[in-house]
Design a protein around this motif. Structure first.
Motif, mmCIF file in Angstrom:
data_model
loop_
_atom_site.group_PDB
_atom_site.id
_atom_site.type_symbol
_atom_site.label_atom_id
_atom_site.label_comp_id
_atom_site.label_asym_id
_atom_site.label_seq_id
_atom_site.Cartn_x
_atom_site.Cartn_y
_atom_site.Cartn_z
ATOM 1 N N UNK A 1 36.867 43.603 33.292
ATOM 2 C CA UNK A 1 36.086 43.387 34.511
ATOM 3 C C UNK A 1 36.900 42.722 35.621
ATOM 4 N N UNK A 2 38.031 43.314 35.917
ATOM 5 C CA UNK A 2 38.921 42.742 36.922
ATOM 6 C C UNK A 2 38.257 42.608 38.297
ATOM 7 N N UNK A 3 37.292 43.473 38.550
ATOM 8 C CA UNK A 3 36.652 43.444 39.865
ATOM 9 C C UNK A 3 35.766 42.249 40.129
ATOM 10 N N UNK A 4 35.569 41.415 39.124
ATOM 11 C CA UNK A 4 34.697 40.260 39.331
ATOM 12 C C UNK A 4 35.441 39.133 40.038
ATOM 13 N N UNK A 5 35.571 39.262 41.318
ATOM 14 C CA UNK A 5 36.267 38.285 42.160
ATOM 15 C C UNK A 5 35.708 36.882 41.964
ATOM 16 N N UNK B 1 29.562 44.776 48.026
ATOM 17 C CA UNK B 1 29.084 46.042 47.454
ATOM 18 C C UNK B 1 29.947 46.458 46.270
ATOM 19 N N UNK B 2 31.245 46.295 46.448
ATOM 20 C CA UNK B 2 32.162 46.613 45.352
ATOM 21 C C UNK B 2 31.889 45.736 44.138
ATOM 22 N N UNK B 3 31.750 44.451 44.429
ATOM 23 C CA UNK B 3 31.468 43.503 43.360
ATOM 24 C C UNK B 3 30.211 43.915 42.607
ATOM 25 N N UNK B 4 29.185 44.254 43.367
ATOM 26 C CA UNK B 4 27.911 44.638 42.748
ATOM 27 C C UNK B 4 28.074 45.868 41.863
ATOM 28 N N UNK B 5 28.940 46.780 42.275
ATOM 29 C CA UNK B 5 29.124 47.979 41.457
ATOM 30 C C UNK B 5 29.749 47.631 40.109
ATOM 31 N N UNK B 6 30.584 46.590 40.102
ATOM 32 C CA UNK B 6 31.130 46.136 38.822
ATOM 33 C C UNK B 6 30.010 45.519 37.980
#
Lengths: 136, 136
Positions: free
Chosen positions: A24-28, A105-110
């Motif tokens: 889950x790298x996208x989880x900033x 939005x990107x985060x939410x998609x993760x």
DNA sequence: GACAATACTTTGTATTATAAAGTTTCATCG
DNA sequence: CGATGAAACTTTATAATACAAAGTATTGTC
């Protein structure tokens, strides 16, 4: 001999396919925080912006925490903060920046992927060995 | 007179309905953590459990981090850890506990709310005042 | 002009995620 | 058969940071 024979060396485990599957790298880090997640969701739902006062209520945060988190979000370029010099009292208004909306939005998609992954219904088994089932 | 008249005192802001609407209390600290979220999702997808080795790959974690996070999850009663004394090398096997599965499911349902909230499509506006729109 | 209140900001502390180093057991090689 | 390397973890240390408590500044009220 008490130790196993050397014939079964280099068991590859998990085939390398699916390596990092759950990283889950996208989880900033900036967005993936209870309080800031609430702030961002509030702002996403109110695209015209929200007052400090309103955010405080919606997210049930103390003044100090809200202030701190807003600073973090601001420095990350996710929100913009407007100090009201016109009103009778200082009023801080916050909005998502264009970039902030995009990144959120990107985060939410993760997050959606996480939710999907958590439904174990039709998942292929990723393990390597059958494993000696521990006696419950 | 430079200051506003005192007629508009106690502007209630946000009507109190929707107070705490975005506080996301259900986002438990222990589970709401990138790395541990990955571990839990992995384990949810593999209900028979996973080896340390496999988790390490799936979540792309270092030995140290995985070890630490597993300890935290164990202490929280979310996972159970089995030390393999039978095999040729020490093998650690992890599984979700029944309670862990339940709590993780609850956590996920909150995440679903976050995802829904982030879609601002048909959200009623929660703000209090029209606000002087800042000039972009 | 003292006192409370609103609207924040700053500072301090306690938690904790991550990296680096350490430990233990096994396999292999000369 | 002692040395070397590697797998599988654990422990320790440090750097980041979430939260609370205290501080500041302006305003309204008595």
């Amino acid at each position: 001999m008490s130790h196993r024979a050397s014939t079964d060396k280099a068991q590859p485990a998990i085939t390398d396919a699916g390596a990092g599957r759950f990283s889950y790298d996208g989880l900033d880090r900036v967005m993936h925080e209870k309080a800031r997640l609430g702030i961002l969701a509030s702002l996403a739902a109110n695209s015209d912006g929200l007052l400090f006062k309103d955010l405080k209520q919606l997210c049930a945060l103390t003044d100090g925490n809200l202030s701190r988190h807003l600073t973090v979000l601001d420095e990350a370029g996710l929100v913009e903060i407007w100090k009201g010099a016109s009103g009778p009292r200082p009023q801080t208004m916050c909005r998502l920046t264009a970039n902030g909306r995009r990144r959120f939005t990107q985060y939410i998609s993760v997050l959606e992927r996480v939710v999907t992954d958590a439904q174990p219904s039709t998942q292929p088994d990723t393990r390597s060995q059958p494993l000696p089932r521990p006696t419950e």
